[in-house]
Design a protein around this motif. Structure first.
Motif, short mmCIF file in Angstrom:
data_model
loop_
_atom_site.label_atom_id
_atom_site.label_comp_id
_atom_site.label_asym_id
_atom_site.label_seq_id
_atom_site.Cartn_x
_atom_site.Cartn_y
_atom_site.Cartn_z
N ARG A 252 23.87 67.10 42.24
CA ARG A 252 23.78 66.32 43.47
C ARG A 252 24.05 67.21 44.68
NH1 ARG A 252 27.86 63.17 42.91
NH2 ARG A 252 26.83 61.58 41.62
N THR A 253 25.02 68.11 44.57
CA THR A 253 25.36 69.00 45.67
C THR A 253 24.21 69.97 45.96
OG1 THR A 253 27.71 68.84 45.09
CG2 THR A 253 27.05 70.67 46.50
N PHE A 254 23.60 70.52 44.90
CA PHE A 254 22.44 71.39 45.09
C PHE A 254 21.30 70.64 45.77
CE2 PHE A 254 24.33 74.40 42.11
CZ PHE A 254 23.79 75.61 42.50
N ILE A 255 21.02 69.43 45.31
CA ILE A 255 19.91 68.66 45.88
C ILE A 255 20.16 68.36 47.35
CG2 ILE A 255 18.64 66.48 45.76
CD1 ILE A 255 18.07 68.44 43.43
N GLU A 256 21.39 68.04 47.70
CA GLU A 256 21.71 67.79 49.11
C GLU A 256 21.45 69.05 49.94
OE1 GLU A 256 25.74 66.51 48.89
OE2 GLU A 256 25.24 64.43 48.31
N ALA A 257 21.80 70.21 49.39
CA ALA A 257 21.56 71.47 50.11
C ALA A 257 20.07 71.73 50.28
CB ALA A 257 22.22 72.63 49.36
N PHE A 258 19.29 71.45 49.22
CA PHE A 258 17.83 71.65 49.32
C PHE A 258 17.23 70.75 50.39
CE2 PHE A 258 17.99 72.73 44.52
CZ PHE A 258 18.31 74.05 44.80
N LEU A 286 18.65 64.76 34.97
CA LEU A 286 19.67 64.60 36.01
C LEU A 286 19.13 64.99 37.38
CD1 LEU A 286 22.77 66.03 34.10
CD2 LEU A 286 22.46 63.67 34.86
N VAL A 287 18.35 66.06 37.42
CA VAL A 287 17.75 66.47 38.69
C VAL A 287 16.86 65.35 39.24
CG1 VAL A 287 16.10 68.05 39.76
CG2 VAL A 287 17.89 68.95 38.26
N ARG A 288 16.06 64.75 38.37
CA ARG A 288 15.13 63.71 38.81
C ARG A 288 15.86 62.49 39.37
NH1 ARG A 288 10.73 64.08 41.08
NH2 ARG A 288 9.36 64.81 39.40
N GLN A 289 17.11 62.25 38.95
CA GLN A 289 17.88 61.14 39.50
C GLN A 289 18.06 61.26 41.01
OE1 GLN A 289 20.93 60.05 35.78
NE2 GLN A 289 21.71 60.66 37.74
N PHE A 290 18.13 62.50 41.50
CA PHE A 290 18.46 62.73 42.91
C PHE A 290 17.30 63.32 43.70
CE2 PHE A 290 22.35 63.42 40.34
CZ PHE A 290 23.07 62.32 40.77
N TRP A 291 16.20 63.66 43.04
CA TRP A 291 15.11 64.38 43.70
C TRP A 291 13.78 63.70 43.39
CZ3 TRP A 291 14.73 68.16 47.24
CH2 TRP A 291 13.53 68.86 47.37
N ASP A 292 13.07 63.27 44.44
CA ASP A 292 11.77 62.64 44.22
C ASP A 292 10.61 63.55 44.63
OD1 ASP A 292 12.03 62.54 46.95
OD2 ASP A 292 11.97 60.35 47.11
N GLY A 293 10.93 64.80 44.98
CA GLY A 293 9.88 65.77 45.30
C GLY A 293 9.35 66.43 44.05
N MET A 294 8.57 67.50 44.24
CA MET A 294 7.95 68.21 43.13
C MET A 294 8.97 68.99 42.31
SD MET A 294 4.68 67.85 42.70
CE MET A 294 3.33 67.03 43.54
N ILE A 295 8.85 68.90 40.99
CA ILE A 295 9.71 69.64 40.07
C ILE A 295 8.83 70.44 39.11
CG2 ILE A 295 11.40 69.51 38.20
CD1 ILE A 295 12.47 66.95 39.40
N VAL A 296 9.08 71.75 39.05
CA VAL A 296 8.51 72.59 38.00
C VAL A 296 9.55 72.66 36.89
CG1 VAL A 296 7.66 74.88 37.40
CG2 VAL A 296 7.15 73.92 39.66
N GLY A 297 9.16 72.26 35.69
CA GLY A 297 10.09 72.25 34.56
C GLY A 297 9.90 73.47 33.68
N VAL A 298 11.00 73.99 33.13
CA VAL A 298 10.94 75.15 32.25
C VAL A 298 12.08 75.08 31.26
CG1 VAL A 298 12.43 76.70 33.61
CG2 VAL A 298 10.52 77.67 32.29
N GLY A 299 11.94 75.75 30.13
CA GLY A 299 13.02 75.79 29.16
C GLY A 299 12.53 75.69 27.73
N ASP A 300 11.82 76.71 27.26
CA ASP A 300 11.31 76.74 25.89
C ASP A 300 10.43 75.53 25.60
OD1 ASP A 300 10.99 78.03 23.48
OD2 ASP A 300 12.71 77.06 22.53
N LEU A 301 9.62 75.15 26.58
CA LEU A 301 8.72 74.01 26.42
C LEU A 301 7.60 74.34 25.45
CD1 LEU A 301 8.31 72.87 30.13
CD2 LEU A 301 9.17 71.43 28.28
N ASP A 302 7.15 73.31 24.72
CA ASP A 302 5.90 73.41 23.98
C ASP A 302 4.95 72.38 24.58
OD1 ASP A 302 6.19 70.80 22.66
OD2 ASP A 302 7.67 71.77 21.36
#
Length: 353
Positions: A252-258, A286-302
């Motif tokens: 939440r703190t990061f999102i507020e800063a962004f 958790l990020v999506r709870q506070f952010w309705d803008g564009m999100i690039v997701g990563v993390g060993d995705l298939d």
């Protein structure tokens, strides 16, 4: 890999200034194939990125490109602070654009994650004079104790980020990603592990994010919010198991800063997209709870996990890393339901295909 058609993954999307052919991205991955003395890239790097663009990858995020000599933390990493470096990237961006792709430069300063033999004899820079644990990747020497950055140093480095962003556009890049993750310089200011300052750049998390916000403001002023992506994480190269004490509050703190800095696109980074970190939720949930803008997701995705995450609205674009190193024709294989070549570090770390 499931043979189910990946409709969402393969559809076009507008993210910032970039109209992407697919909701896919090539994640930034350090390759160390630039000239070690000059930071200049050659034809092999051009062909490497061209192949991924030809495959239909929507957004290519380059390997980390350092913004100054003191930003360097690995041998053979490219730069974006000299005229020669800028010119060397032009054939790369032109080749990607000829294939219909989009490519952005990840601008990078490793901070304390370095050694004086890599930084022109200067000590590494950081928020506080605290040495990172471990050794410099591909250099096999312990991290040096860094020099605490003065206010003038901070102003200079903020300016270097902005200039690197301008240089990226001059080189033909479609924009930049600021590397604010993984225990590198920006994250060193963000973290209580590496930031013990008592001035306005220290304190609680919201206050420690001051340096990051100044970098964001400078880069956005230089190239625009619609051409600026920011990567952030809890993960650190010298502390791979680190996690915020209260993940939801930290996010939440990061999102507020962004939001305060005018950011429109973010790239939360984790090693395991499906790992839960608080209240049964993943980092991206958790990020999506506070952010309705564009999100690039990563993390060993298939492809299957990525398709589901896009369908559920958790992310907008899925970034793939090692599968794209091993498979220049990654999307072709996914579309055909063909098996993917498994990433082999012994082979793929030594070659640029």
């Amino acid at each position: 890999m499931s043979t189910r058609v990946k409709k969402k993954l393969m559809e076009p999307v507008q993210i910032g200034a970039w109209k992407l052919r697919t909701r896919t991205a090539m994640a930034p991955m350090t390759r160390c194939f630039a000239d070690d003395e000059t930071g200049v890239v050659g034809r092999d790097v051009m062909e490497y990125y061209r192949k991924r663009a030809a495959d239909g990858i929507g957004l290519i995020i380059t390997e980390g490109i350092v913004i100054s000599p003191r930003a360097k933390g690995n041998p053979g990493v490219p730069g974006l602070y000299t005229k020669e470096q800028i010119e060397s990237w032009k054939p790369v961006t032109e080749a990607v654009h000829r294939e219909g792709g989009r490519i952005i430069a990840q601008i990078w300063h490793v901070g304390r994650a370095s050694h004086h033999e890599l930084t022109g004899g200067w000590p590494p820079q950081s928020a506080s004079p605290l040495r990172a644990e471990g050794r410099v990747p591909r250099f096999r020497k312990p991290f040096d104790t860094p020099e605490e950055m003065s206010i003038d140093d901070i102003r200079e480095v903020v300016g270097q980020y902005a200039q690197a962003a301008k240089n990226a556009l001059e080189a033909g890049f479609d924009g930049v990603e600021i590397h604010g993750a993984h225990g590198y310089l920006i994250d060193q200011f963000n973290s209580d592990v590496s930031n013990r300052r008592t001035d306005r750049y220290g304190g609680d998390l919201a206050q420690r994010l001051t340096f990051m916000k100044e970098v964001l403001n400078a880069v956005i002023d230089a190239v625009g919010a619609d051409r600026t992506l920011i990567r952030f994480s809890a993960l650190k190269i010298d502390q791979p198991d680190y996690m915020w004490e209260e993940p939801e509050a930290a996010i939440r703190t990061f999102i507020e800063a962004f939001k305060e800095a005018g950011v429109r696109m973010i790239h939360p980074s984790t090693m395991n997209f499906q790992e839960t970190i608080a209240d049964g939720k993943t980092l991206h949930q958790l990020v999506r709870q506070f952010w309705d803008g564009m999100i690039v997701g990563v993390g060993d995705l298939d492809p299957d996990t990525a398709e589901q995450a896009i369908e559920e609205g958790i992310i907008d674009v899925a970034a793939f890393g090692r599968p794209l190193i091993a498979n220049p024709d990654f999307l072709h294989r996914v579309n055909q339901g063909s098996p993917l070549i498994e990433y082999d570090p012994k082979k793929h770390l030594a070659t640029l295909e």
